[in-house]
Design a protein around this motif. Structure first.
Motif, short mmCIF file in Angstrom:
data_model
loop_
_atom_site.label_atom_id
_atom_site.label_comp_id
_atom_site.label_asym_id
_atom_site.label_seq_id
_atom_site.Cartn_x
_atom_site.Cartn_y
_atom_site.Cartn_z
N LEU A 1 6.29 -8.05 -15.07
CA LEU A 1 7.35 -7.02 -14.30
C LEU A 1 6.78 -5.64 -14.04
N ALA A 2 6.11 -5.20 -15.06
CA ALA A 2 5.56 -3.63 -15.00
C ALA A 2 4.41 -3.68 -13.79
N PHE A 3 3.42 -4.77 -14.03
CA PHE A 3 2.37 -4.61 -12.88
C PHE A 3 2.86 -4.98 -11.68
N ASP A 4 3.82 -5.97 -11.36
CA ASP A 4 4.31 -6.27 -9.91
C ASP A 4 4.81 -5.21 -9.43
N LEU A 5 5.81 -4.29 -10.15
CA LEU A 5 6.43 -3.07 -9.77
C LEU A 5 5.36 -1.97 -9.58
N PHE A 6 4.25 -2.01 -10.23
CA PHE A 6 3.31 -0.84 -9.89
C PHE A 6 2.65 -1.26 -8.67
N VAL A 7 2.14 -2.33 -8.32
CA VAL A 7 1.67 -3.00 -7.01
C VAL A 7 2.55 -2.50 -6.23
N GLY A 8 4.07 -3.01 -6.12
CA GLY A 8 4.84 -2.62 -4.95
C GLY A 8 5.04 -1.08 -4.83
N ALA A 9 4.87 -0.17 -5.96
CA ALA A 9 4.96 1.33 -5.74
C ALA A 9 3.64 1.63 -4.84
N TYR A 10 2.53 0.87 -5.19
CA TYR A 10 1.15 1.27 -4.48
C TYR A 10 1.44 0.90 -3.05
N ILE A 11 1.82 -0.41 -2.78
CA ILE A 11 2.09 -0.82 -1.28
C ILE A 11 2.82 0.24 -0.30
N VAL A 12 4.10 0.69 -1.25
CA VAL A 12 4.83 1.68 -0.24
C VAL A 12 3.99 2.97 -0.18
N ARG A 13 3.52 3.41 -1.04
CA ARG A 13 2.47 4.90 -0.90
C ARG A 13 1.44 4.60 -0.01
N LYS A 14 0.64 3.42 -0.01
CA LYS A 14 -0.50 3.27 0.78
C LYS A 14 0.20 3.06 2.29
N SER A 15 1.17 2.34 2.47
CA SER A 15 1.75 2.32 3.72
C SER A 15 2.14 3.41 4.47
N LYS A 16 3.00 4.26 3.65
CA LYS A 16 3.15 5.35 3.88
C LYS A 16 2.12 6.32 4.54
N ALA A 17 1.01 6.41 3.82
CA ALA A 17 -0.13 7.15 4.07
C ALA A 17 -1.00 6.63 5.43
N LEU A 18 -0.74 5.32 5.53
CA LEU A 18 -1.36 4.77 6.82
C LEU A 18 -0.47 4.63 7.90
N GLY A 19 0.67 5.00 7.87
CA GLY A 19 1.59 5.14 8.87
C GLY A 19 2.11 3.67 9.37
N ILE A 20 2.12 2.88 8.25
CA ILE A 20 2.73 1.62 8.45
C ILE A 20 4.38 1.55 8.46
N SER A 21 4.73 0.80 9.31
CA SER A 21 6.38 0.84 9.68
C SER A 21 6.91 0.34 8.25
N ARG A 22 8.10 1.04 7.91
CA ARG A 22 8.87 0.59 6.55
C ARG A 22 9.30 -0.81 6.78
N TRP A 23 9.59 -1.59 7.87
CA TRP A 23 9.92 -2.76 8.25
C TRP A 23 8.87 -3.76 7.89
N LEU A 24 7.60 -3.43 8.26
CA LEU A 24 6.59 -4.24 7.95
C LEU A 24 6.15 -4.30 6.48
N TYR A 25 6.11 -3.08 5.73
CA TYR A 25 5.59 -3.08 4.44
C TYR A 25 6.79 -3.70 3.51
N SER A 26 7.96 -3.58 3.97
CA SER A 26 9.09 -4.10 3.18
C SER A 26 8.92 -5.51 3.27
N LEU A 27 8.38 -6.17 3.98
CA LEU A 27 8.17 -7.76 4.00
C LEU A 27 7.23 -8.05 2.77
N ALA A 28 6.40 -7.28 2.31
CA ALA A 28 5.44 -7.73 1.18
C ALA A 28 6.34 -7.53 0.00
N LEU A 29 7.16 -6.60 -0.14
CA LEU A 29 7.79 -6.28 -1.37
C LEU A 29 8.60 -7.46 -2.05
N PRO A 30 9.61 -7.99 -1.54
CA PRO A 30 10.05 -9.23 -2.12
C PRO A 30 8.86 -10.19 -2.65
#
Length: 141
Positions: free
Chosen positions: A86-115
């Protein structure tokens, strides 16, 4: 805390982080609450359970599949492993959001990876890497 209570608490508590990442990823406090709150609390629980003892845990507990099966036949070890996931998967999810925002990846695209990250860890990260590679046309980390 008994292993069943640890498992139940972790399952419910981690949802706070995932809901924040999915619903309000751009809120200035989301990353702080997710990493400094939810992941931090799960890490404290993990440390407490680990320090309180795992019974048959030894240095070779992870050396063979048979030893891992024996270790995870104990409820406390399963609860510990679950909190770890639970802890590591959430940590990776937070990383995905941070990295995606920094790269300008659409919220809708990176949100596909979160579930997928929430339910299947590395599969969600793989989806993110594919989206990131297509979006940036580079294969870097």
């Amino acid at each position: 805390m008994n292993p069943s209570a640890i498992f139940s608490f972790g399952n419910s508590f981690v949802l706070i982080g995932w809901i924040l990442l999915l619903a309000i990823p751009n809120w200035k406090h989301t990353q702080t609450i997710v990493l400094g709150g939810v992941v931090f609390v799960l890490s404290i629980i993990y440390a407490f359970v680990l320090i309180s003892g795992l019974g048959s845990f030894s240095l070779d507990s992870f050396s063979t599949l048979e030893n891992v099966k024996r270790l995870f036949s104990e409820d406390q070890a399963v609860a510990l492993g679950w909190i770890h996931y639970l802890a590591f998967d959430l940590f990776v999810g937070a990383y995905i959001v941070r990295k995606s925002k920094a790269l300008g990846i659409s919220r809708w695209l990176y949100s596909l990876a979160l579930p997928f990250t929430f339910m299947f860890g590395p599969m969600g990260y793989l989806i993110f890497l594919i989206v990131k590679t297509i979006k940036t046309k580079t294969w870097n980390f």
